[in-house]
Write an enzyme that holds these catalytic residues in place. Structure first.
Site, mmCIF file in Angstrom:
data_model
loop_
_atom_site.group_PDB
_atom_site.id
_atom_site.type_symbol
_atom_site.label_atom_id
_atom_site.label_comp_id
_atom_site.label_asym_id
_atom_site.label_seq_id
_atom_site.Cartn_x
_atom_site.Cartn_y
_atom_site.Cartn_z
ATOM 1 N N LYS A 77 0.836 -1.195 0.000
ATOM 2 C CA LYS A 77 0.000 0.000 0.000
ATOM 3 C C LYS A 77 0.874 1.248 0.000
ATOM 4 C CE LYS A 77 -3.499 2.011 3.147
ATOM 5 N NZ LYS A 77 -4.238 1.699 4.406
ATOM 6 N N SER A 155 -8.700 2.143 4.194
ATOM 7 C CA SER A 155 -7.884 2.797 3.200
ATOM 8 C C SER A 155 -6.993 1.847 2.398
ATOM 9 C CB SER A 155 -7.012 3.867 3.876
ATOM 10 O OG SER A 155 -6.172 3.270 4.877
ATOM 11 N N SER A 179 -9.106 -0.001 8.458
ATOM 12 C CA SER A 179 -8.611 0.035 7.080
ATOM 13 C C SER A 179 -7.971 -1.241 6.565
ATOM 14 C CB SER A 179 -7.621 1.196 6.914
ATOM 15 O OG SER A 179 -8.302 2.424 6.981
#
Length: 483
Positions: A77, A155, A179
């Site tokens: 990520k 996220s 997330s």
């Protein structure tokens, strides 16, 4: 053969590499080809490092590495897990404009490399990880491979999309309010949020959001999640928190069924304005019946404190102050201020709230959340000579994955508060929690169920998750968009 190996989880890929039935270069090439097939529809990978990955794969083939995941491809990520020389934009137009690149590896990036993983690139994330849908202005929305009009969650939505689409078996993720768990829920994956202090955030960061954020992975199998956390976990010099080491590797816990557990069930909304979604209720009630069938004691119960409105207000204060501080630090790093068009409205709003909060108010919020956390965690402890609860079972979010735009439009905050009922509390308490793909909506969208354990009891979560995975397998469920 490489395509067959790519269809398996990371553990089986590592086994194929060790047996010589596939080479690291073949497997990495197959994963790159898979990403190139699905990414135009998903918009999940935003920074490629395909040439570097191929070179690393060749080195694994030549060196006969004994690392447990030597040659297995993955993605990370683009928020934390910094990699020296690689772009690190955190979903930000500002950092994209200045072409920001990391100057050193994070400890987690080093651990993943030492484990043998080959990183193919970095995935999309909302601006600074500030919301639970992956729709940043900087890179555009990531689309759900189960239905392209729906969110992947956030996220860690870019990572979840590529794992769900079978382009890679495992992907880095992190969690400050849900997330890891929410993208896992919305994409039909396993998502374990580790305990506070389990994975180091160094060397640049000691903590963020009052110690609420933590790194982990999203995967398709419990054994992959367990094995990667074994390698990612561990104290690094100077860490402000340190979770006690596991009694034995989590990868071994997969093979051990849990004893009879006492499990509390929560299916209703917690906070004012919460969505009372019938499918969320059904997901928890069905899981409760499944757990009873496996020999556990299930009752409708939860820690009363997690439904207090005061918690949401206090946590907002923490996030707002940290947002203001983080943005100021980035401006100092880059050497100029952010222009108004380089920060999204919701981030700007949180920054303004943080700037207006006094240091005294912030410290009062921290102290009050510490007291609140004690009241929550006591629910898991033996009391009055009796037995406490072992687990809490809840929806991961209220309802199926929302459509794109719902959590990024003008009424985003109202919709966010309606569905974000069950996850952020356990970031603040620091407890481990896992989302499992145990339910599917009437429209064919994944809906995760969350299980929460006492502090540092990832071992118990892995055991119960493996038991549920065996009782109701999900590995063969595949989305419409897949490699």
């Amino acid at each position: 053969m490489a395509q067959d190996a790519l269809a398996g989880d990371a553990t089986s890929q590592a086994q194929a590499l060790r047996s010589g039935s596939v080479s690291a270069r073949e497997l990495v090439d197959a994963a790159i080809a898979a990403i190139e097939r699905v990414n135009p529809a998903l918009n999940a990978l935003i920074h490629r490092r395909f040439d570097a990955a191929r070179a690393e794969a060749r080195a694994h083939d030549a060196g006969r590495s004994r690392a447990p995941f030597a040659g297995v491809p993955m993605v990370v990520k683009d928020l934390e897990c910094a990699m020296a020389g690689e772009p690190h934009h955190m979903g930000s137009v500002f950092l994209k404009h200045v072409g920001h690149r990391a100057t050193e590896d994070s400890y987690l990036a080093r651990r993943l490399r030492d484990a043998g993983f080959v990183v193919l690139g970095r995935t999309n994330t909302p601006e600074f990880g500030g919301t639970i849908t992956t729709e940043p202005v900087a890179y555009g929305p990531t689309r759900n491979p189960w239905h392209l009009d729906h969110s992947t969650g956030g996220s860690s939505g870019g990572s979840a999309a590529l794992v769900a689409a079978r382009a890679v078996a495992v992907a880095h993720a992190n969690d400050g309010g849900g997330s890891i768990r929410i993208p896992a829920s919305e994409c039909g994956l396993v998502g374990l949020k580790p305990s506070r202090g389990r994975v180091s955030k160094g060397p640049d960061v000691g903590e963020s959001w009052m110690g609420s954020t933590i790194d982990g992975v999203v995967s398709r199998t419990v054994r992959d999640t367990a094995a990667v956390l074994d390698l990612a976990a561990g104290y690094e010099a100077g860490d402000p928190y340190a979770a006690p080491p596991f009694a034995r590797p989590l990868a071994q816990e997969v093979r051990h069924a849990p004893h009879e557990l006492r499990i509390g069930l929560l299916a209703r909304p917690l906070l004012p304005g919460g969505l009372d979604d019938p499918e969320s209720r059904a997901s928890v009630e069905e899981t409760g019946r499944l757990l009873e069938g496996l020999g556990h004691v299930v009752e409708v119960a939860h820690p009363p404190a997690i439904g207090e409105q005061r918690f949401a207000d206090l946590f907002t204060t923490i996030v707002a102050v940290c947002t203001a501080a983080d943005l100021l630090a980035l401006e100092r790093l880059v050497g100029r201020a952010m222009r108004p068009d380089e920060v999204e409205p919701q981030t700007a709003f949180m920054r303004d709230v943080g700037r207006a909060t006094t240091s005294t108010d912030y410290l009062h919020a921290v102290a009050e959340l510490h007291r609140w956390s004690r009241r929550v965690v006591e629910w898991w402890q033996p009391r009055d000579g009796g037995r406490g609860f072992d687990l809490l079972c809840t929806p991961t979010i209220a309802g199926p994955p929302p459509r794109l735009g719902v959590l990024s439009g003008p009424d985003a905050m109202t919709h966010l508060l309606a569905i974000l009922q069950y996850t952020a509390q356990f970031n603040v308490t620091g407890q481990p929690a896992i989302s499992l793909p145990l339910h599917e909506s009437r429209g064919g969208l994944p809906m995760g169920v969350q299980l929460v354990a006492a502090p540092w009891r990832e071992d118990l979560l892995v055991r119960i998750a493996a038991q549920l995975e065996q009782a109701r397998p999900w590995i063969d469920r595949v989305p419409g968009v897949r490699a």
